[in-house]
Design an enzyme around this catalytic site. Structure first.
Site, PDB file in Angstrom:
ATOM      1  N   GLY A  49       0.813  -1.215   0.000  1.00  0.00           N
ATOM      2  CA  GLY A  49       0.000   0.000   0.000  1.00  0.00           C
ATOM      3  C   GLY A  49       0.843   1.260   0.000  1.00  0.00           C
ATOM      4  O   GLY A  49       0.534   2.238  -0.689  1.00  0.00           O
ATOM      5  N   CYS A  50       1.919   1.240   0.756  1.00  0.00           N
ATOM      6  CA  CYS A  50       2.793   2.417   0.851  1.00  0.00           C
ATOM      7  C   CYS A  50       3.529   2.653  -0.475  1.00  0.00           C
ATOM      8  O   CYS A  50       3.739   3.794  -0.879  1.00  0.00           O
ATOM      9  CB  CYS A  50       3.776   2.249   1.998  1.00  0.00           C
ATOM     10  SG  CYS A  50       2.943   2.092   3.598  1.00  0.00           S
ATOM     11  N   THR A  51       3.897   1.562  -1.145  1.00  0.00           N
ATOM     12  CA  THR A  51       4.539   1.695  -2.449  1.00  0.00           C
ATOM     13  C   THR A  51       3.562   2.327  -3.441  1.00  0.00           C
ATOM     14  O   THR A  51       3.907   3.282  -4.142  1.00  0.00           O
ATOM     15  CB  THR A  51       5.022   0.323  -2.961  1.00  0.00           C
ATOM     16  OG1 THR A  51       6.021  -0.178  -2.063  1.00  0.00           O
ATOM     17  CG2 THR A  51       5.601   0.425  -4.366  1.00  0.00           C
ATOM     18  N   ASN A 102       3.086   6.071  -2.658  1.00  0.00           N
ATOM     19  CA  ASN A 102       4.262   6.853  -3.067  1.00  0.00           C
ATOM     20  C   ASN A 102       4.353   6.947  -4.593  1.00  0.00           C
ATOM     21  O   ASN A 102       4.705   7.994  -5.128  1.00  0.00           O
ATOM     22  CB  ASN A 102       5.535   6.250  -2.469  1.00  0.00           C
ATOM     23  CG  ASN A 102       5.829   6.784  -1.091  1.00  0.00           C
ATOM     24  OD1 ASN A 102       6.387   7.857  -0.943  1.00  0.00           O
ATOM     25  ND2 ASN A 102       5.434   6.041  -0.063  1.00  0.00           N
TER      26      ASN A 102
END
Length: 150
Positions: free
Chosen positions: A40-42, A45
């Site tokens: 999710g963070c990838t 970003n």
């Protein structure tokens, strides 16, 4: 919402520091995310990286913040070809100031971590909009739309 955004100084990828009050007069997007190099963070970003030229065209500065070290951020950025500057909040003081450092549960374990959230800070240093418990799909686009109205 007319709350003043909590001021901070944090180290940033590429060297140096970012001091929020020094950016007064410039709109700022701060997106808090749990960890480098997770799915999710990838995606989050990558979405902000893809839209960064549009934010910049509006004069909006964009920063990602997590508790990861600058070394971790640098590896994450290189691996995923990210261009949004990342701030390291290893001590979680800034995450706490923005009330995004929360008790979380995963796989039956309880722990403290960053709850995904984004803050759009107006030129005068007030929080123009806050998104809490963010769902990644379409989020960066929504932030950009609201930033266009500043």
């Amino acid at each position: 919402m007319t709350d003043t955004a909590p001021d901070f100084t944090l180290p940033v990828t590429g060297g140096g520091e970012v001091n929020l009050s020094a950016l007064k007069g410039t709109p700022v997007v701060l997106f808090f995310y749990p960890r480098d190099d997770t799915s999710g963070c990838t995606l989050e970003n990558q979405d902000f990286t893809r839209l960064l030229p549009e934010f910049e065209a509006l004069g909006v500065r964009v920063f990602g913040i997590s508790k990861d070290s600058l070394d971790s951020h640098d590896k994450f950025m290189a691996k995923k070809a990210l261009t949004v500057p990342l701030l390291s909040d290893e001590g979680s003081q800034v995450s706490e100031a923005y009330d995004v450092f929360k008790e979380k549960k995963m796989y039956g374990k309880t722990f403290m971590g960053i709850e995904r959230a984004t803050f759009l800070i107006a030129r005068d240093g007030t929080i123009a909009r806050a998104w809490r418990k963010v769902k990644v799909p379409g989020h960066a686009e929504e932030v950009l739309e609201v930033a266009r109205s500043l």
